[in-house]
Design an enzyme around this catalytic site. Sequence first.
Site, PDB file in Angstrom:
ATOM      1  N   ASP A  14      43.298  42.893  34.955  1.00  0.00           N
ATOM      2  CA  ASP A  14      44.632  43.500  34.896  1.00  0.00           C
ATOM      3  C   ASP A  14      45.659  42.422  35.202  1.00  0.00           C
ATOM      4  O   ASP A  14      45.344  41.228  35.187  1.00  0.00           O
ATOM      5  CB  ASP A  14      44.743  44.695  35.853  1.00  0.00           C
ATOM      6  CG  ASP A  14      44.568  44.313  37.325  1.00  0.00           C
ATOM      7  OD1 ASP A  14      44.508  43.100  37.644  1.00  0.00           O
ATOM      8  OD2 ASP A  14      44.491  45.232  38.172  1.00  0.00           O
TER       9      ASP A  14
ATOM     10  N   ARG B 205      39.894  49.184  34.094  1.00  0.00           N
ATOM     11  CA  ARG B 205      40.025  47.725  33.948  1.00  0.00           C
ATOM     12  C   ARG B 205      38.818  47.143  33.209  1.00  0.00           C
ATOM     13  O   ARG B 205      38.956  46.269  32.353  1.00  0.00           O
ATOM     14  CB  ARG B 205      40.154  47.059  35.318  1.00  0.00           C
ATOM     15  CG  ARG B 205      41.517  47.212  35.966  1.00  0.00           C
ATOM     16  CD  ARG B 205      41.578  46.416  37.246  1.00  0.00           C
ATOM     17  NE  ARG B 205      40.806  47.001  38.317  1.00  0.00           N
ATOM     18  CZ  ARG B 205      40.210  46.309  39.293  1.00  0.00           C
ATOM     19  NH1 ARG B 205      40.265  44.985  39.296  1.00  0.00           N
ATOM     20  NH2 ARG B 205      39.553  46.916  40.252  1.00  0.00           N
TER      21      ARG B 205
ATOM     22  N   ASP C  72      44.569  51.567  42.103  1.00  0.00           N
ATOM     23  CA  ASP C  72      44.983  50.193  42.388  1.00  0.00           C
ATOM     24  C   ASP C  72      46.497  50.116  42.553  1.00  0.00           C
ATOM     25  O   ASP C  72      47.231  50.961  42.020  1.00  0.00           O
ATOM     26  CB  ASP C  72      44.550  49.261  41.250  1.00  0.00           C
ATOM     27  CG  ASP C  72      43.037  49.093  41.180  1.00  0.00           C
ATOM     28  OD1 ASP C  72      42.382  49.218  42.230  1.00  0.00           O
ATOM     29  OD2 ASP C  72      42.516  48.843  40.073  1.00  0.00           O
TER      30      ASP C  72
END
Length: 238
Positions: free
Chosen positions: A94, A186, A52
């Site tokens: 997140d 996450r 990410d």
Amino acid sequence: MKQKEIHPALQPYLDGKVILLDKPIDWTSFDVVKKVRILTRISKVGHAGTLDPLATGLLIVCTGKFTKKINEYMGMEKEYTGTFTLGATTPTYDLESAPENICDYAHLTPEQVHAAAQNFIGPIMQIPPAHSAIKKDGKPVYLAARKGLEVKLEPRPVTIHSFVIEKIEMPVVYFRVVCSTGTYIRSLANDFGASLGVGGYMSSLRRTRIGNFEVADADDLITFEKRIEALKGSVSEG
């Protein structure tokens, strides 16, 4: 995509290379692949496992014939370090979205935090984040999640080989996780916070290993660019 003419010194990259790069924060994994394509002028480039934008660390980039090995590398065990922040949740699990559901965590003891981590070790069923690139009906589910639509994903089997709490500075918990492919850190953050009854989200993440490939052996993008320019220069001078 037609292959452009490349510098003679970069022929090994055209034939096939495995490049270890340390992805910087705020870059997508595709941004890194695009950068490699621009620097090498090679069109056949891919990466083995998305990170990410808010995550940093090891990204395996393959060129030429080694793009055939991408699935093999993606299936390897992975190691991550980072932080979970307790006492709140976020829609994305997140910091891509703002913390909400603020909850008091003052009653938690270090023993409770360490014990909670132990409960996740081994084969578990994990629900991926709604804000993820998993496709449903041919479209990434994050598109629906961003519109506020309900996204229902089924639990998936993953394995957490190791989950170590390295330091606690409440509400921040520092961790190291070794896990199977397909694991969402996450989701682990969200589930970990829920198990403690206070909520939690991933506040930082760094991938340190994929199989036997270590981030310590990876180039940052500036170093990689200098390496490519030096190769071009050595042949030109010769």
